[in-house]
Scaffold this motif. Structure first.
Motif, PDB file in Angstrom:
ATOM      1  N   VAL A 181       0.861  -1.185   0.000  1.00  0.00           N
ATOM      2  CA  VAL A 181       0.000   0.000   0.000  1.00  0.00           C
ATOM      3  C   VAL A 181       0.898   1.237   0.000  1.00  0.00           C
ATOM      4  CG1 VAL A 181      -1.764   1.295   1.234  1.00  0.00           C
ATOM      5  CG2 VAL A 181      -1.830  -1.203   1.241  1.00  0.00           C
ATOM      6  N   PHE A 182       0.704   2.110  -0.989  1.00  0.00           N
ATOM      7  CA  PHE A 182       1.506   3.324  -1.109  1.00  0.00           C
ATOM      8  C   PHE A 182       0.894   4.432  -0.256  1.00  0.00           C
ATOM      9  CE2 PHE A 182       2.085   0.837  -4.948  1.00  0.00           C
ATOM     10  CZ  PHE A 182       3.473   0.825  -5.082  1.00  0.00           C
ATOM     11  N   GLU A 183       1.763   5.254   0.314  1.00  0.00           N
ATOM     12  CA  GLU A 183       1.307   6.343   1.171  1.00  0.00           C
ATOM     13  C   GLU A 183       0.636   7.456   0.367  1.00  0.00           C
ATOM     14  OE1 GLU A 183       1.292   6.666   4.481  1.00  0.00           O
ATOM     15  OE2 GLU A 183       2.061   4.621   4.718  1.00  0.00           O
ATOM     16  N   SER A 184       1.058   7.616  -0.892  1.00  0.00           N
ATOM     17  CA  SER A 184       0.518   8.705  -1.714  1.00  0.00           C
ATOM     18  C   SER A 184       0.741   8.381  -3.186  1.00  0.00           C
ATOM     19  CB  SER A 184       1.211  10.033  -1.375  1.00  0.00           C
ATOM     20  OG  SER A 184       2.595   9.943  -1.693  1.00  0.00           O
ATOM     21  N   VAL A 185       0.130   9.184  -4.042  1.00  0.00           N
ATOM     22  CA  VAL A 185       0.340   9.024  -5.482  1.00  0.00           C
ATOM     23  C   VAL A 185       1.801   9.315  -5.825  1.00  0.00           C
ATOM     24  CG1 VAL A 185      -0.308   9.890  -7.766  1.00  0.00           C
ATOM     25  CG2 VAL A 185      -2.052   9.641  -5.993  1.00  0.00           C
ATOM     26  N   GLU A 186       2.394  10.293  -5.132  1.00  0.00           N
ATOM     27  CA  GLU A 186       3.795  10.640  -5.381  1.00  0.00           C
ATOM     28  C   GLU A 186       4.719   9.462  -5.077  1.00  0.00           C
ATOM     29  OE1 GLU A 186       1.359  14.049  -5.228  1.00  0.00           O
ATOM     30  OE2 GLU A 186       1.629  12.521  -3.657  1.00  0.00           O
ATOM     31  N   GLU A 187       4.419   8.737  -3.982  1.00  0.00           N
ATOM     32  CA  GLU A 187       5.240   7.561  -3.662  1.00  0.00           C
ATOM     33  C   GLU A 187       5.088   6.492  -4.742  1.00  0.00           C
ATOM     34  OE1 GLU A 187       6.005   4.160  -0.225  1.00  0.00           O
ATOM     35  OE2 GLU A 187       4.185   5.379  -0.169  1.00  0.00           O
ATOM     36  N   LEU A 188       3.852   6.295  -5.239  1.00  0.00           N
ATOM     37  CA  LEU A 188       3.623   5.338  -6.316  1.00  0.00           C
ATOM     38  C   LEU A 188       4.459   5.697  -7.538  1.00  0.00           C
ATOM     39  CD1 LEU A 188       2.095   3.066  -7.839  1.00  0.00           C
ATOM     40  CD2 LEU A 188       0.293   4.740  -8.308  1.00  0.00           C
ATOM     41  N   GLU A 189       4.425   6.969  -7.942  1.00  0.00           N
ATOM     42  CA  GLU A 189       5.175   7.404  -9.124  1.00  0.00           C
ATOM     43  C   GLU A 189       6.675   7.231  -8.920  1.00  0.00           C
ATOM     44  OE1 GLU A 189       3.688  11.361  -9.470  1.00  0.00           O
ATOM     45  OE2 GLU A 189       1.985  10.770 -10.757  1.00  0.00           O
ATOM     46  N   ASP A 190       7.157   7.518  -7.711  1.00  0.00           N
ATOM     47  CA  ASP A 190       8.581   7.367  -7.410  1.00  0.00           C
ATOM     48  C   ASP A 190       9.003   5.909  -7.489  1.00  0.00           C
ATOM     49  OD1 ASP A 190      11.140   8.497  -6.473  1.00  0.00           O
ATOM     50  OD2 ASP A 190      10.727   7.305  -4.666  1.00  0.00           O
ATOM     51  N   GLU A 191       8.180   5.014  -6.929  1.00  0.00           N
ATOM     52  CA  GLU A 191       8.506   3.588  -6.960  1.00  0.00           C
ATOM     53  C   GLU A 191       8.423   3.029  -8.380  1.00  0.00           C
ATOM     54  OE1 GLU A 191       9.759   1.716  -4.687  1.00  0.00           O
ATOM     55  OE2 GLU A 191       9.661   3.193  -3.081  1.00  0.00           O
ATOM     56  N   LEU A 192       7.482   3.538  -9.168  1.00  0.00           N
ATOM     57  CA  LEU A 192       7.384   3.093 -10.560  1.00  0.00           C
ATOM     58  C   LEU A 192       8.637   3.455 -11.342  1.00  0.00           C
ATOM     59  CD1 LEU A 192       3.678   3.995 -11.467  1.00  0.00           C
ATOM     60  CD2 LEU A 192       4.644   1.700 -11.238  1.00  0.00           C
ATOM     61  N   LEU A 193       9.158   4.659 -11.122  1.00  0.00           N
ATOM     62  CA  LEU A 193      10.376   5.083 -11.803  1.00  0.00           C
ATOM     63  C   LEU A 193      11.549   4.185 -11.424  1.00  0.00           C
ATOM     64  CD1 LEU A 193      11.954   7.019 -13.583  1.00  0.00           C
ATOM     65  CD2 LEU A 193      12.185   8.548 -11.604  1.00  0.00           C
ATOM     66  N   LYS A 194      11.694   3.906 -10.116  1.00  0.00           N
ATOM     67  CA  LYS A 194      12.781   3.034  -9.666  1.00  0.00           C
ATOM     68  C   LYS A 194      12.638   1.635 -10.273  1.00  0.00           C
ATOM     69  CE  LYS A 194      13.292   5.333  -5.168  1.00  0.00           C
ATOM     70  NZ  LYS A 194      13.078   5.177  -3.700  1.00  0.00           N
ATOM     71  N   TYR A 195      11.392   1.146 -10.291  1.00  0.00           N
ATOM     72  CA  TYR A 195      11.192  -0.209 -10.805  1.00  0.00           C
ATOM     73  C   TYR A 195      11.497  -0.303 -12.293  1.00  0.00           C
ATOM     74  CZ  TYR A 195       9.123  -4.615 -12.150  1.00  0.00           C
ATOM     75  OH  TYR A 195       8.953  -5.871 -12.684  1.00  0.00           O
ATOM     76  N   ILE A 196      11.084   0.712 -13.047  1.00  0.00           N
ATOM     77  CA  ILE A 196      11.268   0.613 -14.493  1.00  0.00           C
ATOM     78  C   ILE A 196      12.746   0.663 -14.865  1.00  0.00           C
ATOM     79  CG2 ILE A 196      11.194   3.027 -15.303  1.00  0.00           C
ATOM     80  CD1 ILE A 196       9.176   0.071 -16.697  1.00  0.00           C
ATOM     81  N   ILE A 197      13.553   1.396 -14.093  1.00  0.00           N
ATOM     82  CA  ILE A 197      15.008   1.392 -14.312  1.00  0.00           C
ATOM     83  C   ILE A 197      15.566   0.015 -13.982  1.00  0.00           C
ATOM     84  CG2 ILE A 197      17.220   2.403 -13.612  1.00  0.00           C
ATOM     85  CD1 ILE A 197      15.425   4.252 -15.314  1.00  0.00           C
ATOM     86  N   TYR A 198      15.110  -0.548 -12.883  1.00  0.00           N
ATOM     87  CA  TYR A 198      15.531  -1.903 -12.510  1.00  0.00           C
ATOM     88  C   TYR A 198      15.122  -2.914 -13.581  1.00  0.00           C
ATOM     89  CZ  TYR A 198      14.748  -6.484 -10.329  1.00  0.00           C
ATOM     90  OH  TYR A 198      14.704  -7.834 -10.082  1.00  0.00           O
ATOM     91  N   TYR A 199      13.872  -2.800 -14.060  1.00  0.00           N
ATOM     92  CA  TYR A 199      13.341  -3.745 -15.053  1.00  0.00           C
ATOM     93  C   TYR A 199      14.139  -3.683 -16.358  1.00  0.00           C
ATOM     94  CZ  TYR A 199       9.940  -6.032 -18.149  1.00  0.00           C
ATOM     95  OH  TYR A 199       9.331  -6.870 -19.051  1.00  0.00           O
ATOM     96  N   ASN A 200      14.437  -2.473 -16.813  1.00  0.00           N
ATOM     97  CA  ASN A 200      15.117  -2.308 -18.104  1.00  0.00           C
ATOM     98  C   ASN A 200      16.609  -2.590 -18.037  1.00  0.00           C
ATOM     99  OD1 ASN A 200      12.789  -1.554 -19.521  1.00  0.00           O
ATOM    100  ND2 ASN A 200      13.081   0.623 -19.095  1.00  0.00           N
ATOM    101  N   GLU A 201      17.246  -2.249 -16.911  1.00  0.00           N
ATOM    102  CA  GLU A 201      18.710  -2.201 -16.903  1.00  0.00           C
ATOM    103  C   GLU A 201      19.385  -3.201 -15.984  1.00  0.00           C
ATOM    104  OE1 GLU A 201      19.807   1.892 -16.284  1.00  0.00           O
ATOM    105  OE2 GLU A 201      18.290   2.609 -17.716  1.00  0.00           O
ATOM    106  N   HIS A 202      18.617  -3.860 -15.101  1.00  0.00           N
ATOM    107  CA  HIS A 202      19.261  -4.767 -14.152  1.00  0.00           C
ATOM    108  C   HIS A 202      18.607  -6.148 -14.073  1.00  0.00           C
ATOM    109  CE1 HIS A 202      21.596  -1.359 -12.666  1.00  0.00           C
ATOM    110  NE2 HIS A 202      20.464  -0.676 -12.591  1.00  0.00           N
TER     111      HIS A 202
END
Length: 326
Positions: A283-304
């Motif tokens: 459960v995300f605390e806010s929409v901003e946290e969701l967007e931040d985690e999505l950015l981190k995940y997509i870098i992980y998904y594409n590059e690692h």
């Protein structure tokens, strides 16, 4: 001989029954029947269907022959007007390529129109020829979308989040993903709704990010038939935000087959990955946290993250060696 005699007896009884019904029916119509005032009472008493009875009644009145009261063998209407061998051969040809009955129905419907056999009819054809279960060599021929250059095709899809995914939110939010068919390079956007204009801007941002970071520009996109992605009717494409965006960008729009999410399988597989890796039981605390985690995940998904579908490489590793469209 006994079988023929039995058949004749059944036919005779059937004809006598209908002749009796016709006699009573005509009495009702002349208001001469002693029990039935309305034909509805007649149908109900004899438990007969009005349309079925009138079909035989009219057939008998037109021909005057008792045999016209016997039921005829039913069959598809197109059977008398189209070459059945041609249709059957087309079904078998597509089946040997690994298509299932729903794929075959969809592929044939464009050419055969109203003469296209139903999925159950296609199954019966395949079963008759021993192709209801595919052999290994036929499974190897299954239709797959295989692209050899980065940017040839983008898979685009939306995913609805649970209402309780974000703390304090009462409205369900959505994700939109863009996945390159060749390299599996992906991008995901959180969006408030699935309106066409919202989707258009999300795709625009996704394309910009993928172009700037991974040097991929798309020639075609594949989406489902949802209203947010437009319409197949060419006359109204320019009035739809997403369709107009693609026209202005010079990008061709392809659509998945109806009721076949497997056609957009790379996007569907991406949703499964992000659900298991990030969204499930969190459960995300806010929409901003969701967007931040999505950015981190997509870098992980594409590059690692090694990708099973591209032999254990990361999407970025494949992207570095993959040719591009010209």
């Amino acid at each position: 001989m006994r079988n023929n005699s039995s058949d004749e007896t059944i036919k005779r009884n059937y004809i006598m029954k209908y002749l009796h019904l016709i006699k009573e029916y005509e009495q009702v119509k002349r208001n001469e029947h002693e029990h039935f005032r309305y034909v509805q009472d007649f149908y109900k008493f004899y438990d007969t269907d009005r349309r079925a009875f009138l079909k035989y009644y009219n057939r008998y009145k037109q021909s005057g022959k008792h045999d016209s009261l016997l039921p005829l063998k039913r069959g598809p209407k197109y059977a008398s007007r189209t070459p059945l061998a041609y249709i059957e051969n087309k079904v078998l040809e597509l089946r040997r390529k690994g298509c299932n009955r729903y794929d075959i129905h969809f592929l044939l419907s464009e050419k055969l129109k109203k003469y296209t056999p139903s999925p159950s009819g296609i199954y019966n054809i395949c079963k008759r020829h021993g192709l209801n279960r595919l052999k290994p060599e036929h499974k190897a021929n299954r239709r797959r979308i295989i692209k050899e250059k980065a940017g040839e095709l983008a898979h685009i899809d939306t995913h609805t989040l649970s209402k309780c995914q974000i703390k304090g939110e009462t409205k369900a939010r959505h994700l939109l993903c863009v996945v390159d068919s060749c390299t599996r390079i992906a991008w995901v956007e959180a969006i408030a709704d699935k309106k066409a204009l919202t989707v258009m801007f999300a795709v625009f941002r996704s394309f910009n990010f993928i172009a700037q970071r991974y040097n991929i520009r798309f020639a075609e996109v594949l989406t489902d038939n949802g209203p947010e992605f437009g319409t197949k009717e060419s006359g109204s494409k320019e009035d739809h935000p997403f369709e107009r965006f693609l026209i202005e960008m010079g990008i061709r729009h392809r659509y998945t087959r109806p009721y076949r999410p497997q056609t957009n399988g790379k996007a569907e597989r991406f949703w499964r990955s992000i659900e298991e890796d990030l969204l499930q039981d969190y459960v995300f605390e806010s929409v901003e946290e969701l967007e931040d985690e999505l950015l981190k995940y997509i870098i992980y998904y594409n590059e690692h993250r090694p990708h099973q579908g591209i032999n254990g490489k990361t999407p970025q590793q494949l992207n570095d060696i993959c040719p591009r469209i010209t």
